[in-house]
Design a protein around this motif. Structure first.
Motif, PDB file in Angstrom:
ATOM      1  N   GLY A  36       0.814  -1.211   0.000  1.00  0.00           N
ATOM      2  CA  GLY A  36       0.000   0.000   0.000  1.00  0.00           C
ATOM      3  C   GLY A  36       0.843   1.254   0.000  1.00  0.00           C
ATOM      4  O   GLY A  36       0.530   2.238  -0.688  1.00  0.00           O
ATOM      5  N   ALA A  37       1.944   1.247   0.751  1.00  0.00           N
ATOM      6  CA  ALA A  37       2.794   2.435   0.857  1.00  0.00           C
ATOM      7  C   ALA A  37       3.445   2.794  -0.469  1.00  0.00           C
ATOM      8  O   ALA A  37       3.548   3.977  -0.818  1.00  0.00           O
ATOM      9  CB  ALA A  37       3.862   2.214   1.928  1.00  0.00           C
ATOM     10  N   ILE A  38       3.887   1.791  -1.228  1.00  0.00           N
ATOM     11  CA  ILE A  38       4.623   2.095  -2.455  1.00  0.00           C
ATOM     12  C   ILE A  38       3.739   2.802  -3.478  1.00  0.00           C
ATOM     13  O   ILE A  38       4.202   3.660  -4.238  1.00  0.00           O
ATOM     14  CB  ILE A  38       5.246   0.804  -3.058  1.00  0.00           C
ATOM     15  N   ARG A  39       2.454   2.490  -3.479  1.00  0.00           N
ATOM     16  CA  ARG A  39       1.544   3.151  -4.416  1.00  0.00           C
ATOM     17  C   ARG A  39       1.408   4.631  -4.067  1.00  0.00           C
ATOM     18  O   ARG A  39       1.427   5.499  -4.943  1.00  0.00           O
ATOM     19  CB  ARG A  39       0.175   2.468  -4.402  1.00  0.00           C
ATOM     20  N   MET A  40       1.250   4.934  -2.782  1.00  0.00           N
ATOM     21  CA  MET A  40       1.081   6.326  -2.381  1.00  0.00           C
ATOM     22  C   MET A  40       2.375   7.114  -2.520  1.00  0.00           C
ATOM     23  O   MET A  40       2.366   8.287  -2.914  1.00  0.00           O
ATOM     24  CB  MET A  40       0.574   6.399  -0.943  1.00  0.00           C
ATOM     25  N   TRP A  85      -7.828  -8.537   7.018  1.00  0.00           N
ATOM     26  CA  TRP A  85      -6.704  -7.908   7.693  1.00  0.00           C
ATOM     27  C   TRP A  85      -5.632  -7.493   6.710  1.00  0.00           C
ATOM     28  O   TRP A  85      -4.926  -6.493   6.930  1.00  0.00           O
ATOM     29  CB  TRP A  85      -6.139  -8.853   8.750  1.00  0.00           C
ATOM     30  N   LYS A  86      -5.493  -8.236   5.631  1.00  0.00           N
ATOM     31  CA  LYS A  86      -4.549  -7.828   4.587  1.00  0.00           C
ATOM     32  C   LYS A  86      -4.907  -6.454   4.054  1.00  0.00           C
ATOM     33  O   LYS A  86      -4.050  -5.567   3.924  1.00  0.00           O
ATOM     34  CB  LYS A  86      -4.544  -8.864   3.466  1.00  0.00           C
ATOM     35  N   ASN A  87      -6.171  -6.243   3.754  1.00  0.00           N
ATOM     36  CA  ASN A  87      -6.582  -4.961   3.199  1.00  0.00           C
ATOM     37  C   ASN A  87      -6.547  -3.838   4.233  1.00  0.00           C
ATOM     38  O   ASN A  87      -6.260  -2.686   3.900  1.00  0.00           O
ATOM     39  CB  ASN A  87      -7.983  -5.089   2.590  1.00  0.00           C
ATOM     40  N   SER A  88      -6.832  -4.167   5.499  1.00  0.00           N
ATOM     41  CA  SER A  88      -6.728  -3.148   6.537  1.00  0.00           C
ATOM     42  C   SER A  88      -5.290  -2.664   6.680  1.00  0.00           C
ATOM     43  O   SER A  88      -5.029  -1.462   6.794  1.00  0.00           O
ATOM     44  CB  SER A  88      -7.232  -3.699   7.868  1.00  0.00           C
ATOM     45  N   TYR A 133     -10.478   4.378   3.810  1.00  0.00           N
ATOM     46  CA  TYR A 133     -11.345   3.563   2.964  1.00  0.00           C
ATOM     47  C   TYR A 133     -10.902   2.102   2.989  1.00  0.00           C
ATOM     48  O   TYR A 133     -11.709   1.187   3.168  1.00  0.00           O
ATOM     49  CB  TYR A 133     -11.317   4.087   1.524  1.00  0.00           C
ATOM     50  N   ILE A 134      -9.591   1.868   2.823  1.00  0.00           N
ATOM     51  CA  ILE A 134      -9.095   0.497   2.719  1.00  0.00           C
ATOM     52  C   ILE A 134      -9.173  -0.222   4.060  1.00  0.00           C
ATOM     53  O   ILE A 134      -9.458  -1.427   4.124  1.00  0.00           O
ATOM     54  CB  ILE A 134      -7.659   0.499   2.160  1.00  0.00           C
TER      55      ILE A 134
END
Length: 585
Positions: free
Chosen positions: A100-104, A225-228, A376-377
């Motif tokens: 998630g971090a790399i996208r942002m 939990w993966k998406n959280s 959201y995620i």
């Protein structure tokens, strides 16, 4: 009339039939020297009714003591037999933060460097395209060389991708930067799908074949939990950018490093491997011998395109973009003289910091954008985790089937349809009234997150239900290939729509981002409808559809009567409140 299977453990006059997982083949050996359900303690092998092997143990004097029969999931996960589940899940969840971090980090860093939405979409093209081929290859690799192999390779490639991003030079021209970042992102895309294979397949490997309700809860828990944690990564990546670009990259590399020791030292290399007869060559990866899985894969493509047509690139660009009013014309001395998100240019005129991102948005800073998307995620992930308990369970839709997904698939199109209409015609957006605009976004996106999470949870269960037990790694890999195709379609399509649909307001303002995002929401709506319609083709019509106490579609077993060859009794089938089929004489 349905001929029931007699159960001596039930009360007189009734027979409880749980919804079983159905496979054309008998369960075959998945792990070296053991069957998948042997990874669990025998005391944990409970069916949907609470008894071993799915039988109802009510009033059974021979049933195990309640303390053994009702062991918690947390206690079960500490057993030595389930150690692979704990290690793989932990590695998968740590990896997800960095994914998630790399996208942002890439998206918001590129926004500040004046890359357009389409150019950023291109940067993510190989990230998504790599997923198309990696999922196919990962399925074969997992079946032939084991989940440990794919997990370690995935973690190492993620570290490589972050390392390459350190070299992104501000002095490069746009073409060079796009090419370099796209290649660096490609390794992250490969890493994501290699790591995902282990996180998705290990749930099947540790779950008894007949425990469909337990499997649904386990898949939902891990996926949720993966998406959280991916949402945590979205927020962390955007927040760390305020400290420094290099700092954000270094912190995420360290998190990936935490997952490596367990994967290297704690897993058996044969985990998840198939029989040699099931992994002969790469050509088997392209075998289309599972019709239901293929149809579900096509539906998955459009389901995820329905989100990524507006979420991954257009939404953060819109949240960052300033209002259009006064850009290129309003005289200023400081940034605060201009509309929120705009800057005072060198000629003392208000300008858009990023004309390629359009104008008309909320003008939020990077941290707030990350918090918005991360929230959201996180919500999406938590709803996934609790879908069986809070949604499908109370509605008597656990375990779900194709009709459950069709119902929620059509519901999925409503939030995006409403938002596309509101953005196109509401005076609040045309007049750029920030407060009602913000409320609309929060309400619609929260509703979509809940509905989409339910759909995703049902999909994640159905794939392991339809996958063949002895080919689970390849089956899941092929299925998530379609997921990557949907993300690719949504990412590139959204970049085109967001950039070119709105009218240009001049070089200082950029295009009308409101019109562009409205078009993206409409495209997402169309994809939701297509996903639901494709699901109709799945050959899984035995089970009906409940909505609480109401029966929307009766099970096939309840649609007609036949004679019992043994006792010539007429018997009636009905769906009771707890989701089981009760046959009473």
């Amino acid at each position: 009339m349905v001929k029931p299977t007699r159960n001596t453990n039930t009360s007189p006059g009734t027979t409880n039939l749980p919804f079983p997982l159905k496979h054309k083949e008998e369960p075959q050996e998945i792990l070296s020297g053991s069957e998948p359900w042997n990874m669990m303690d025998s005391s944990n092998r409970q069916g949907p009714d609470g008894g071993a092997d799915g039988t109802n143990t009510t009033n059974d004097s021979c049933s195990p003591p309640p303390n053994k029969k009702e062991q918690s999931l947390a206690k079960s996960l500490t057993s030595k037999a389930l150690r692979p589940f704990v290690i793989i899940s932990t590695s998968y969840l740590l990896f997800t933060i960095t994914d998630g971090a790399i996208r942002m980090i890439v998206l918001l860093h590129a926004y500040n460097k004046s890359f357009s939405a389409l150019e950023v979409s291109i940067m993510f093209m190989l990230y998504e395209l790599a997923g198309v081929f990696t999922n196919l290859a990962a399925g074969f690799m997992g079946a032939k060389w084991g989940i440990r192999f794919t997990l370690i390779i995935g973690l190492c490639l993620q570290i490589l991708s972050y390392g390459l991003l350190f070299a992104w030079d501000d002095g490069w021209d746009k073409k060079t930067a796009i090419l370099y970042v796209t290649i660096a992102q490609m390794f992250a895309g490969v890493a994501k799908d290699l790591t995902k294979l282990g996180g998705k397949t290990v749930t099947k490997l540790v779950t008894p074949e007949e425990q469909n309700t337990f499997l649904f809860k386990l898949v939902s828990l891990i996926t949720g939990w993966k998406n959280s944690l991916k949402g945590v990564g979205y927020f962390a990546g955007s927040a760390l950018l305020n400290v420094g670009y290099e700092t954000s990259l270094g912190v995420m590399m360290a998190i990936v490093g935490l997952a490596l020791p367990g994967a290297i030292l704690g897993l058996d290399k044969s985990l998840g491997t198939a029989k040699k007869t099931n992994a002969k060559s790469w050509r088997e990866v392209f075998a289309f011998d599972n019709k239901n899985l293929n149809i579900l894969s096509a539906a998955r493509l459009f389901l995820f395109a329905s989100r990524d047509f507006w979420f991954e690139v257009p939404l953060p660009f819109y949240l960052r973009s300033p209002g259009c009013e006064g850009l290129g014309s309003q005289v200023c001395s400081v940034d605060s003289d201009c509309v929120r998100g705009a800057v005072c240019g060198l000629e003392n005129v208000c300008e858009n910091l990023q004309p390629g991102g359009g104008c008309g948005g909320l003008g939020l800073d990077r941290t707030l954008v990350g918090a918005f998307l991360g929230g959201y995620i996180i919500l999406y992930g938590q709803v996934q985790s609790w879908t069986p308990q809070l949604v499908t369970g109370p509605l008597n839709q656990t375990p779900p089937n194709k009709y459950t997904e069709i119902l929620w698939g059509f519901v999925n199109c409503l939030p995006t349809l409403v938002m596309s209409i509101v953005m196109a015609f509401s005076p609040n957006f045309s007049n750029h009234n920030l407060t009602p605009m913000t409320i609309w976004f929060i309400v619609v996106i929260v509703i979509f997150a809940i509905i989409f999470a339910i759909n995703s949870s049902i999909h994640s269960y159905l794939v392991v239900k339809y996958a063949k037990s002895d080919k689970i790694a390849k089956s899941v890999g092929f299925y998530y290939m379609s997921n990557a195709c949907g993300r690719l379609l949504g990412t590139i399509g959204s970049g085109i729509l967001y950039t070119y649909v709105g009218k240009s307001g001049g070089p200082e303002a950029g295009s009308d981002a409101t019109a562009g995002l409205a078009a993206c929401f409409l495209a997402g709506t169309i994809c939701s409808i297509l996903a639901a319609m494709i699901t109709f083709k799945i050959q899984d019509n035995q089970e009906g559809l409940q909505c609480g106490p109401c029966t929307l579609i009766r099970p096939m077993s309840a649609r007609g009567n036949t004679n019992d060859d043994d006792d010539e009794e007429e018997e009636r089938v009905k769906v009771v409140e707890d989701g089981k089929i009760t046959i009473s004489t």
